[in-house]
Design a protein around this motif. Structure first.
Motif, short mmCIF file in Angstrom:
data_model
loop_
_atom_site.label_atom_id
_atom_site.label_comp_id
_atom_site.label_asym_id
_atom_site.label_seq_id
_atom_site.Cartn_x
_atom_site.Cartn_y
_atom_site.Cartn_z
N ARG A 60 0.93 -1.30 0.09
CA ARG A 60 0.07 -0.06 -0.04
C ARG A 60 0.93 1.34 0.05
NH1 ARG A 60 -5.56 -1.12 3.55
NH2 ARG A 60 -6.19 -2.76 2.13
N SER A 64 1.08 4.09 -3.01
CA SER A 64 0.77 5.41 -2.67
C SER A 64 1.72 6.28 -3.05
CB SER A 64 0.49 5.55 -1.36
OG SER A 64 -0.56 4.97 -0.70
N ARG A 68 2.14 9.16 -6.05
CA ARG A 68 2.46 10.74 -5.97
C ARG A 68 3.84 11.41 -6.36
NH1 ARG A 68 -0.97 8.48 -2.33
NH2 ARG A 68 -2.71 9.89 -1.53
N ILE A 188 0.27 11.17 2.33
CA ILE A 188 -0.46 9.94 2.35
C ILE A 188 -1.24 9.80 3.38
CG2 ILE A 188 -0.15 7.47 2.40
CD1 ILE A 188 2.38 8.01 0.94
N ASP A 192 -4.82 5.05 4.67
CA ASP A 192 -4.64 4.09 3.35
C ASP A 192 -3.57 3.30 3.49
OD1 ASP A 192 -6.08 6.35 1.95
OD2 ASP A 192 -4.81 6.97 0.69
#
Length: 195
Positions: A60, A64, A68, A188, A192
């Motif tokens: 994860r 993420s 970005r 983040i 998440d």
């Protein structure tokens, strides 16, 4: 390779301790790449397999970060940082300069790494909280994150100060968004990352 086999007496019985395996940098480089093996001062350190929780948090975070990352950076997982010839670490996640990536190789010099992340596991607590923190700072890696997945997922963030020592830039809990200097693009939400 040197493999000493010490024995220790305990309650009248002999116990054979696990063998410490020392290798030269060339011997280490000849081994097949394995993210569960690190070289620390010439000694092989074998890590336990990661738990499902650890793997989910890692994936994860990588996803993420990839969404970005600025164009000149990329996120990877379980790649080697060659701190020295006889000292290699495999952070769970790292952000590196895209121009340092060789798609057919797995090792990076510290100067190519912007962020190293360790997700604490039962077998890596001391190394992640103390040893790697100091090693990555000494290697000049600008940012370090330590993720404590239990009892509640918490992200500790650090960056090098003017004396090349990591200073805390925040502790982020569920409901927070990670927000740190030098990595403003990596905002983040902690939720998440929760499995």
């Amino acid at each position: 390779m040197t493999r000493p086999s010490p024995k220790v007496a305990q309650d009248g019985a002999h116990i054979t301790l696990p063998n410490a395996v020392t290798v030269t940098p060339d011997e280490y480089d000849a081994l097949p790449p394995d993210p569960r093996i690190e070289l620390v001062d010439g000694v092989l350190h074998v890590m336990t397999p990661p738990t499902a929780r650890h793997q989910i948090v890692m994936m994860r975070l990588v996803n993420s970060l990839l969404r970005r990352c600025p164009e000149h950076l990329t996120a990877l997982h379980e790649q080697e940082i060659r701190i020295a010839d006889d000292h290699r670490r495999n952070p769970d996640v790292l952000v590196v300069r895209r121009d340092a990536v060789n798609l057919d190789w797995f090792s990076f010099p510290p100067k190519a790494v912007l962020l190293a992340v360790e997700i604490v596991s039962p077998g890596t607590q001391t190394a992640d909280r103390k040893h790697k923190h100091a090693e990555y700072a000494d290697a000049g890696i600008p940012c370090y994150w330590r993720i404590e997945p239990l009892p509640e997922l918490v992200v500790h963030t650090y960056q090098l100060d003017e004396t090349d020592v990591y200073e805390s830039t925040g502790v982020f809990h569920p409901g927070d968004r990670i927000s740190v200097p030098r990595l403003d693009w990596a905002a983040i939400p902690v939720t998440d990352l929760i499995p």
